[in-house]
Enzyme design. Structure first.
Site, mmCIF file in Angstrom:
data_model
loop_
_atom_site.group_PDB
_atom_site.id
_atom_site.type_symbol
_atom_site.label_atom_id
_atom_site.label_comp_id
_atom_site.label_asym_id
_atom_site.label_seq_id
_atom_site.Cartn_x
_atom_site.Cartn_y
_atom_site.Cartn_z
ATOM 1 N N HIS A 58 -2.019 -2.312 9.165
ATOM 2 C CA HIS A 58 -1.171 -1.407 8.382
ATOM 3 C C HIS A 58 -1.001 -0.116 9.185
ATOM 4 C CE1 HIS A 58 -0.474 0.622 4.212
ATOM 5 N NE2 HIS A 58 0.645 0.100 4.668
ATOM 6 N N TYR A 102 9.685 -5.843 -6.932
ATOM 7 C CA TYR A 102 9.381 -4.639 -6.152
ATOM 8 C C TYR A 102 9.023 -5.010 -4.708
ATOM 9 C CZ TYR A 102 6.889 -0.807 -4.064
ATOM 10 O OH TYR A 102 6.489 0.154 -3.175
ATOM 11 N N ARG A 154 3.327 -1.825 -6.031
ATOM 12 C CA ARG A 154 2.472 -2.990 -5.836
ATOM 13 C C ARG A 154 1.450 -3.078 -6.957
ATOM 14 N NH1 ARG A 154 -0.814 -2.305 -2.406
ATOM 15 N NH2 ARG A 154 -0.187 -0.300 -1.548
ATOM 16 N N SER A 208 -1.289 3.255 2.016
ATOM 17 C CA SER A 208 0.086 3.421 1.529
ATOM 18 C C SER A 208 0.284 4.797 0.914
ATOM 19 C CB SER A 208 0.383 2.387 0.438
ATOM 20 O OG SER A 208 0.278 1.106 0.964
ATOM 21 N N CYS A 216 0.681 7.756 2.347
ATOM 22 C CA CYS A 216 0.037 8.915 2.991
ATOM 23 C C CYS A 216 0.843 9.441 4.173
ATOM 24 C CB CYS A 216 -1.369 8.561 3.449
ATOM 25 S SG CYS A 216 -2.484 8.175 2.107
ATOM 26 N N ARG A 231 12.116 4.325 -3.679
ATOM 27 C CA ARG A 231 12.086 3.864 -2.280
ATOM 28 C C ARG A 231 13.481 3.740 -1.696
ATOM 29 N NH1 ARG A 231 7.011 2.734 0.445
ATOM 30 N NH2 ARG A 231 5.560 3.491 -1.116
ATOM 31 N N ASP A 237 5.180 0.954 9.606
ATOM 32 C CA ASP A 237 4.295 0.412 8.565
ATOM 33 C C ASP A 237 3.370 -0.715 9.035
ATOM 34 O OD1 ASP A 237 3.398 0.466 5.862
ATOM 35 O OD2 ASP A 237 4.627 -1.273 5.382
ATOM 36 N N LYS A 253 4.226 -7.171 3.235
ATOM 37 C CA LYS A 253 2.779 -7.119 3.055
ATOM 38 C C LYS A 253 2.178 -8.529 2.966
ATOM 39 C CE LYS A 253 2.819 -2.882 3.490
ATOM 40 N NZ LYS A 253 2.967 -1.623 2.906
HETATM 41 O O1 SAT Z 1 3.884 -2.362 -0.305
HETATM 42 S S1 SAT Z 1 5.104 -1.619 -0.031
HETATM 43 O O2 SAT Z 1 5.734 -2.201 1.134
HETATM 44 O O3 SAT Z 1 5.975 -1.725 -1.144
HETATM 45 C C1 SAT Z 1 4.752 0.004 0.337
HETATM 46 C C2 SAT Z 1 3.319 0.227 0.510
HETATM 47 O O4 SAT Z 1 2.612 0.244 -0.502
HETATM 48 O O5 SAT Z 1 2.827 0.378 1.639
HETATM 49 MN MN MN Z 2 2.661 0.277 3.800
#
Ligand code: SAT
Ligand code: MN
Length: 583
Positions: free
Chosen positions: A227, A198, A69, A250, A252, A372, A279, A207
């Site tokens: 989140h 991405y 990101r 993100s 963690c 990923r 997520d 997101k």
């Molecule tokens: O933003 S992503 O879905 O690519 C992964 C993240 O940063 O939580």
């Molecule tokens: Mn995430």
């Protein structure tokens, strides 16, 4: 094709803007996905993996510049700058659209325009939000089908949706990082993303819709988009499964926690863990007055680095079929994938994420650090049978997690809901490879939402306080955790992964009101002996140190919190200021 005049007119407008060679409507059917995969293999956007060992699995390599990101290129484009707030980049909406359309203009020439009607959350639930993503990337189209709900049934929902759906435009362009923009228009219910393919920048249901736009919708409509993972835990002293949500920034370990494999010893004692989501949680107050959560997504977009059979076998298992890997190592001998940390057998004849030949002694890592995998959540071996329940699952506790070497204790409990919101507001965590910029830098990241809150952070914190007032005594308890304290040798003190059940056990017992606590300035701490460490190889003195709050460090921390609060461009809710002044 969808019977909805607003959909039709937007598609026509986009067709004129983008000039594609053809339009393909995506319905997510097996036959269509098979066709897309074979086309993508033909253009080398995908590489077919060993279909005996990893059925339905493929490898994708991204542009070298397009691996995570990009927060500095992510914008909230609302009418008034103050509504985006100091935590977001703001861009005047008309100016943004002019620039983005000039980049997008004719960029689909000679390409297919994929039109993907999708639903975030169960389409037959109150949680459901519909969207349509337009993309010229077959990789993005395939990944969207995995990550969100795409089906003929979902497409049908649009006929009665009027204008009530999110416009999501994605243009691959030439992946120019200097012309990369991820833009959100909350008032227009629209996202435009150009020059990145991405995950978080391009799978626009994730997101962009499910957090940035949904957080704004949630504020207006009285719910929360967070989140957060959702997991269920069965403990021997509870008759039923208890569900918890946990937010972490993100990178963690949300996926690890959501799917954790507990030890045999704990299984024998009667504990088990199930995954609902890893997520993004949408949370609503149910008819019974409790807080109910649903996973907004239908797939897992997990980090590969660090996954192995020992620490997170359920996550590994989730990626063994119908999965698209991005930027990992290809084993050319048996056409499987590999990454640093997977096992002790790096492939001998291998190609790295950049497409160059690779071996373990070449001095380079072979898998991109933020490599990923995108897999259907139904692959998860410990998936909860409630994962798609249209009512969601009732939440007993909320965990707010950070990644910090020092200061933040292993676990602590908020005194009440508002104190929990305070703990969320002061979360400070080390940056990770999930986003561009320096890694390991401590920054304030309220509720792990710093990059994802689509409106003013003061209003967001106020919304959390207001939700607590509505929940009253039905509000879940709120806890803080930090698995990541290190010793003088920079080694993690707490073993983490499946052993986190020991901390969750304490949390569940606290929810039952069965344990006593120690007071501290940051919250309620476990009493010595209440977190079970029998059978663990852990230095008792170090363990004690991570269970406690260092007074001097906390004192320094309060200064940093005051500094952080002073950056807010609208007043921080007075409830939080009062708590800070008492801390
Ligand atoms: O933003 S992503 O879905 O690519 C992964 C993240 O940063 O939580
Ligand atoms: Mn995430």
């Amino acid at each position: 094709m969808i019977r909805n005049k607003y959909v039709q007119s937007w598609i026509q407008e986009m067709n004129e803007l983008l000039s594609p060679e053809d339009i393909v409507w995506v319905d997510g059917s097996e036959s269509q996905m098979k066709l897309f995969k074979s086309i993508a293999c033909g253009t080398l956007e995908l590489i077919e993996l060993n279909q005996d060992l990893m059925p339905g699995c493929y490898l994708h390599r991204s542009d070298e510049s397009d691996v995570c990101r990009v927060e500095d290129r992510t914008f909230i484009c609302c009418e008034n700058k103050i509504d985006a707030g100091f935590t977001n980049n703001w861009w005047e909406p008309n100016e943004a659209i002019n620039k983005l359309f000039s980049i997008a203009k004719d960029s689909y020439q000679g390409r297919i325009m994929y039109v993907i009607p999708f639903s975030m959350a169960n389409p037959n639930s109150e949680f459901c939000k519909l969207g349509i993503e337009i993309t010229d990337s077959i990789y993005v189209a395939l990944s969207m089908v995995t990550m969100s709900r795409v089906s003929k049934e979902v497409s049908k929902k649009f006929s009665s949706a009027g204008e009530n759906w999110t416009k999501c435009l994605h243009c691959s362009c030439n992946c120019d990082k200097d012309e990369r923009y991820i833009c959100h228009f909350p008032e227009k219910n629209m996202v435009i993303s150009v020059n990145s393919s991405y995950g978080g920048n391009a799978l626009l249901g994730k997101k962009c819709l499910a957090l940035r736009l949904a957080s704004y919708m949630g504020k207006k409509e009285g719910w929360l988009a967070e989140h957060m993972l959702i997991m269920g835990i069965k403990a021997p002293y509870n008759d039923e499964v208890k569900y918890i949500c946990a937010s972490f920034p993100s990178g963690c370990g949300k996926t690890d926690l959501a799917m954790m494999k507990i030890s045999e010893e704990y299984e024998k004692k009667g504990y088990s863990v199930e995954c609902v989501g890893d997520d993004i949680s949408w949370l609503r107050i149910g008819p019974d007055g409790r807080l109910w959560a649903m996973n907004a997504e239908h797939g897992v977009f997990g980090a590969c680095a660090g996954i192995n059979r020992k620490n997170n076998p359920n996550v590994l298992e989730t990626s063994r079929k119908n999965t698209i890997f991005t930027n990992v190592i290809l084993n050319n001998d048996n056409k499987t994938v590999w990454w640093e940390g997977l096992d002790d057998n790096p492939p001998e004849n291998a190609t790295d994420w950049l497409g160059d030949s690779w071996d373990k002694d070449c001095g380079r890592i072979g898998a991109q650090k933020n490599s990923r995998f995108a897999a259907p959540i139904t692959n998860c071996p410990c998936l909860s049978k409630e994962y798609d329940n249209p009512n969601g699952v009732p939440i007993s506790a909320i965990i707010l997690g950070v990644k910090r070497k020092k200061m933040t204790p292993l676990v602590f409990e908020a005194q009440d809901w508002n104190h929990g919101v305070f703990i969320g507001s002061i979360m400070s965590s080390e940056t990770t490879v999930a986003s561009s910029g320096k890694v390991g830098v401590l920054r304030h990241d309220p509720f792990g939402m710093l990059p994802f809150c689509g409106y003013n952070m003061s209003d967001y914190l106020q919304h959390w306080i207001d939700m607590g007032a509505k929940l009253g005594d039905k509000a879940p308890k709120i806890f803080g955790v930090n698995w990541f304290r290190t010793d003088d040798k920079e080694e993690y003190i707490w073993p983490g992964f499946g052993e986190n059940i020991r901390v969750i056990d304490w949390i569940l017992r606290r929810c039952n009101g069965s344990l006593d606590v120690e007071m501290s300035s940051l919250g309620l701490l476990p009493k010595e002996g209440d977190i079970k460490i029998d059978g663990l190889v852990i230095d008792e003195k170090k363990f004690k140190s991570i269970c406690n709050l260092d007074a001097k460090m906390w004192n320094d921390e309060t200064k940093k919190i005051k500094e952080f609060y002073s950056k807010f461009d609208k007043p921080v809710p007075r409830e939080l200021i009062e708590i800070l002044n008492q801390s």
